[in-house]
Enzyme design. Structure first.
Site, PDB file in Angstrom:
ATOM      1  CB  ALA A  73      38.534 -30.215  36.909  1.00 28.29           C
ATOM      2  N   GLY A  79      37.429 -25.463  39.253  1.00 26.11           N
ATOM      3  CA  GLY A  79      37.522 -26.238  40.502  1.00 26.11           C
ATOM      4  C   GLY A  79      38.529 -25.659  41.481  1.00 26.11           C
ATOM      5  CD  GLU A  89      33.612 -25.259  41.277  1.00 27.85           C
ATOM      6  OE1 GLU A  89      34.430 -25.973  40.685  1.00 27.85           O
ATOM      7  OE2 GLU A  89      32.384 -25.379  41.155  1.00 27.85           O
ATOM      8  CD  GLU A  99      34.131 -24.260  36.069  1.00 27.24           C
ATOM      9  OE1 GLU A  99      34.199 -23.026  35.837  1.00 27.24           O
ATOM     10  OE2 GLU A  99      34.397 -24.744  37.169  1.00 27.24           O
TER      11      GLU A  99
HETATM   12  N1  DAK Z   1      43.849 -29.003  33.154  1.00 23.97           N
HETATM   13  C1  DAK Z   1      44.913 -29.643  32.620  1.00 23.97           C
HETATM   14  N2  DAK Z   1      46.088 -29.031  32.321  1.00 23.97           N
HETATM   15  C2  DAK Z   1      46.179 -27.719  32.590  1.00 23.97           C
HETATM   16  C3  DAK Z   1      45.102 -26.985  33.145  1.00 23.97           C
HETATM   17  C4  DAK Z   1      43.888 -27.677  33.445  1.00 23.97           C
HETATM   18  N3  DAK Z   1      42.854 -27.101  34.023  1.00 23.97           N
HETATM   19  N4  DAK Z   1      45.501 -25.704  33.279  1.00 23.97           N
HETATM   20  C5  DAK Z   1      46.770 -25.631  32.831  1.00 23.97           C
HETATM   21  N5  DAK Z   1      47.190 -26.844  32.412  1.00 23.97           N
HETATM   22  C6  DAK Z   1      48.481 -27.201  31.858  1.00 23.97           C
HETATM   23  C7  DAK Z   1      48.609 -26.757  30.411  1.00 23.97           C
HETATM   24  O1  DAK Z   1      48.008 -27.708  29.564  1.00 23.97           O
HETATM   25  C8  DAK Z   1      50.110 -26.696  30.249  1.00 23.97           C
HETATM   26  O2  DAK Z   1      50.600 -27.999  30.105  1.00 23.97           O
HETATM   27  P1  DAK Z   1      51.770 -28.314  29.012  1.00 23.97           P
HETATM   28  O3  DAK Z   1      51.219 -27.880  27.699  1.00 23.97           O
HETATM   29  O4  DAK Z   1      52.947 -27.500  29.481  1.00 23.97           O
HETATM   30  O5  DAK Z   1      51.983 -29.799  29.151  1.00 23.97           O
HETATM   31  C9  DAK Z   1      50.576 -26.190  31.598  1.00 23.97           C
HETATM   32  O6  DAK Z   1      49.519 -26.475  32.507  1.00 23.97           O
HETATM   33  C10 DAK Z   1      50.845 -24.701  31.639  1.00 23.97           C
HETATM   34  O7  DAK Z   1      49.686 -24.047  31.146  1.00 23.97           O
HETATM   35  P2  DAK Z   1      49.704 -22.995  29.911  1.00 23.97           P
HETATM   36  O8  DAK Z   1      50.842 -23.250  29.017  1.00 23.97           O
HETATM   37  O9  DAK Z   1      48.350 -22.995  29.337  1.00 23.97           O
HETATM   38  O10 DAK Z   1      49.986 -21.651  30.730  1.00 23.97           O
HETATM   39  P3  DAK Z   1      49.550 -20.175  30.309  1.00 23.97           P
HETATM   40  O11 DAK Z   1      50.268 -19.287  31.255  1.00 23.97           O
HETATM   41  O12 DAK Z   1      49.720 -19.943  28.846  1.00 23.97           O
HETATM   42  O13 DAK Z   1      47.977 -20.115  30.618  1.00 23.97           O
HETATM   43  C11 DAK Z   1      45.980 -20.511  31.931  1.00 23.97           C
HETATM   44  C12 DAK Z   1      47.515 -20.249  31.913  1.00 23.97           C
HETATM   45  C13 DAK Z   1      45.555 -20.814  33.377  1.00 23.97           C
HETATM   46  C14 DAK Z   1      45.250 -19.263  31.426  1.00 23.97           C
HETATM   47  C15 DAK Z   1      45.665 -21.699  30.985  1.00 23.97           C
HETATM   48  O14 DAK Z   1      46.545 -22.813  31.351  1.00 23.97           O
HETATM   49  C16 DAK Z   1      44.251 -22.167  31.075  1.00 23.97           C
HETATM   50  O15 DAK Z   1      43.334 -21.556  30.545  1.00 23.97           O
HETATM   51  N6  DAK Z   1      44.019 -23.310  31.773  1.00 23.97           N
HETATM   52  C17 DAK Z   1      42.707 -23.918  31.847  1.00 23.97           C
HETATM   53  C18 DAK Z   1      41.942 -23.264  32.944  1.00 23.97           C
HETATM   54  C19 DAK Z   1      40.535 -23.815  33.048  1.00 23.97           C
HETATM   55  O16 DAK Z   1      39.759 -23.809  32.062  1.00 23.97           O
HETATM   56  N7  DAK Z   1      40.162 -24.260  34.249  1.00 23.97           N
HETATM   57  C20 DAK Z   1      38.860 -24.802  34.498  1.00 23.97           C
HETATM   58  C21 DAK Z   1      38.883 -26.273  34.291  1.00 23.97           C
HETATM   59  S1  DAK Z   1      37.232 -26.896  34.333  1.00 23.97           S
HETATM   60  C22 DAK Z   1      32.398 -31.389  37.343  1.00 23.97           C
HETATM   61  C23 DAK Z   1      32.064 -30.102  37.617  1.00 23.97           C
HETATM   62  C24 DAK Z   1      33.035 -29.145  37.615  1.00 23.97           C
HETATM   63  C25 DAK Z   1      34.323 -29.450  37.331  1.00 23.97           C
HETATM   64  C26 DAK Z   1      34.627 -30.747  37.066  1.00 23.97           C
HETATM   65  C27 DAK Z   1      33.688 -31.714  37.085  1.00 23.97           C
HETATM   66  N8  DAK Z   1      31.371 -32.385  37.314  1.00 23.97           N
HETATM   67  C28 DAK Z   1      30.019 -31.992  37.423  1.00 23.97           C
HETATM   68  C29 DAK Z   1      31.760 -33.770  37.146  1.00 23.97           C
HETATM   69  C30 DAK Z   1      35.318 -28.431  37.289  1.00 23.97           C
HETATM   70  C31 DAK Z   1      35.755 -28.032  36.096  1.00 23.97           C
HETATM   71  C32 DAK Z   1      36.927 -27.203  35.929  1.00 23.97           C
HETATM   72  O17 DAK Z   1      37.634 -26.830  36.842  1.00 23.97           O
END
Ligand code: DAK
Length: 261
Positions: free
Chosen positions: A67, A112, A115, A135
Site C-alpha cells: 500500500a 499489500g 497479499e 506492516e
Molecule cells: N509506498 C509509497 N512509496 C513507496 C513504497 C510504498 N509502499 N515503496 C516504495 N516507495 C517509493 C519510495 O518512497 C521511493 O520514492 P522516491 O523517494 O523515489 O520518490 C521509490 O518508491 C523507490 O523506493 P526506494 O528508494 O525506497 O527503493 P529502495 O530500492 O531503496 O528500497 C524497498 C526498496 C521496497 C525496500 C523500500 O522502498 C521499502 O521498504 N518500501 C516500503 C515497503 C513497505 O513497507 N510495504 C508495505 C506497505 S504497508 C490496511 C491494511 C493493510 C494495508 C493497508 C491498509 N487497512 C486495514 C486499512 C497494507 C499495508 C501495506 O502494504
C-alpha cells in the site's frame, strides 16, 4: 480503456497480462492505482475470452511494494476503512474469479503487494524477488487478507514468524515454505509465467474453473460437505460440450478444441 496505472494485453491463447504500472513508486498501490486495478478487473477485463490472468508489476524492480505509505499516513480513519474495504473486495474478486490467476512476482512483493500475490492461484517468483509483510514496522499488520490467506497456504507458525518480524525473505526461502510455487531466473520470469498460463489455457476452461472452485471452496468446508461439492461440480462438467470434445479427441488421437461450453 484509459487506465493510467495498469497495463493490459491479451494474447490469442486467451492469456491476459495485467501489469501494475507505477514503477517510480515500486508499483505501490495508492488509491488511484488500486481503483484502476479494481475498476479494470470488475468492469473491463474481457472475461468471456480470458482463460488465464497473469498479474505482474511494470519495471525491473517490483511486483508491488505494498500500500502507498505516504498516502496512508495522511488518511483519516474513515478513509482508511474505505481503502481496506475496497482492497478486500478486489482481492476477493481475483481469488474467486472463474478464471485462474498467476502472480509473476518480478521483484519486491511487500505488504499489500504480497497479499495481491496471495489472492492469485499460483505464484512464480524471479530469483531477485523479495517477499514479506513489513506492516508491523508501520504500526499495522497485513490487513488486505494477508493474515488469513498466508496461514492457509503455509501454516500458522511460519506465517507468524514472517508477520511478527516484518522481515523480507528471498524467493528461494519463499519457495521452501510454500509462499511461491516456482523460482526462475529474473530474465525469463514472464516467459515462464506465460508458458505456464498457456499450458492451463489449453485445457477445458469450465473444468479448470470447477477445479478451482472445488479447491477454494472445498478447503474451507468439512470433508463430507467438500466431497459433496466435488461431486456436484464434476457432474456439472460431465454435462458440457468440452467434456464430450475432450473424450472424443482422446479416442480420435488428436488435440481437443475446447470452447468453454
Ligand atoms: N509506498 C509509497 N512509496 C513507496 C513504497 C510504498 N509502499 N515503496 C516504495 N516507495 C517509493 C519510495 O518512497 C521511493 O520514492 P522516491 O523517494 O523515489 O520518490 C521509490 O518508491 C523507490 O523506493 P526506494 O528508494 O525506497 O527503493 P529502495 O530500492 O531503496 O528500497 C524497498 C526498496 C521496497 C525496500 C523500500 O522502498 C521499502 O521498504 N518500501 C516500503 C515497503 C513497505 O513497507 N510495504 C508495505 C506497505 S504497508 C490496511 C491494511 C493493510 C494495508 C493497508 C491498509 N487497512 C486495514 C486499512 C497494507 C499495508 C501495506 O502494504
Amino acid at each position: 480503456m484509459g487506465y493510467e496505472f495498469i497495463n493490459f494485453e491479451k494474447e490469442d491463447s486467451g492469456v491476459g497480462i495485467l501489469a501494475i504500472n507505477r514503477p517510480k513508486a515500486l508499483n505501490a498501490l495508492n488509491w488511484d492505482t488500486l481503483k484502476d486495478l479494481g475498476s479494470f478487473v470488475e468492469n473491463d477485463l474481457p472475461k468471456e475470452e480470458l482463460r488465464v490472468l497473469i498479474i505482474t508489476g511494470e519495471g525491473d524492480k517490483a511486483f508491488v511494494a505494498g500500500a502507498d505509505i505516504a498516502q496512508m499516513s495522511e488518511m483519516s480513519a474513515s478513509e482508511f476503512k474505505e481503502y481496506v474495504d475496497y482492497a478486500h473486495k478486489i482481492y476477493n474478486l481475483i481469488e474467486n474469479a472463474p478464471y485462474p490467476s498467476i502472480a509473476a512476482v518480478n521483484g519486491y512483493a511487500l505488504g499489500g503487494g504480497c497479499e495481491l500475490a496471495l489472492a492469485c492461484d499460483i505464484r512464480i517468483a524471479s530469483e531477485k524477488a523479495k517477499l514479506g509483510f513489513p506492516e508491523v514496522k508501520l504500526g499495522i499488520f497485513p490487513g488486505w487478507g494477508g493474515s488469513q490467506r498466508i496461514t492457509r497456504i503455509m501454516g500458522n507458525a511460519k506465517a507468524k514468524e514472517l508477520i511478527f518480524t516484518g522481515e523480507m525473505v528471498s524467493a528461494e526461502e519463499a519457495l521452501r515454505f510454500g509462499l511461491v510455487e516456482r523460482v526462475v531466473p529474473h530474465e525469463v520470469i514472464m516467459k515462464e509465467a506465460k508458458e505456464l498460463a498457456e499450458s492451463i489455457a489449453k485445457r477445458a476452461p469450465l473444468a479448470v474453473s470447477a477445479a478451482k472452485k472445488a479447491i477454494n471452496t472445498g478447503s474451507e468446508m468439512g470433508l463430507d460437505k467438500a466431497l459433496e461439492l466435488e461431486k456436484e461440480l464434476i457432474i456439472s462438467c460431465f454435462d458440457t460440450d468440452d467434456r464430450a470434445e475432450g473424450m472424443k479427441a482422446f479416442l480420435e488421437k488428436r488435440e481437443p478444441e475446447f470452447k468453454g461450453k
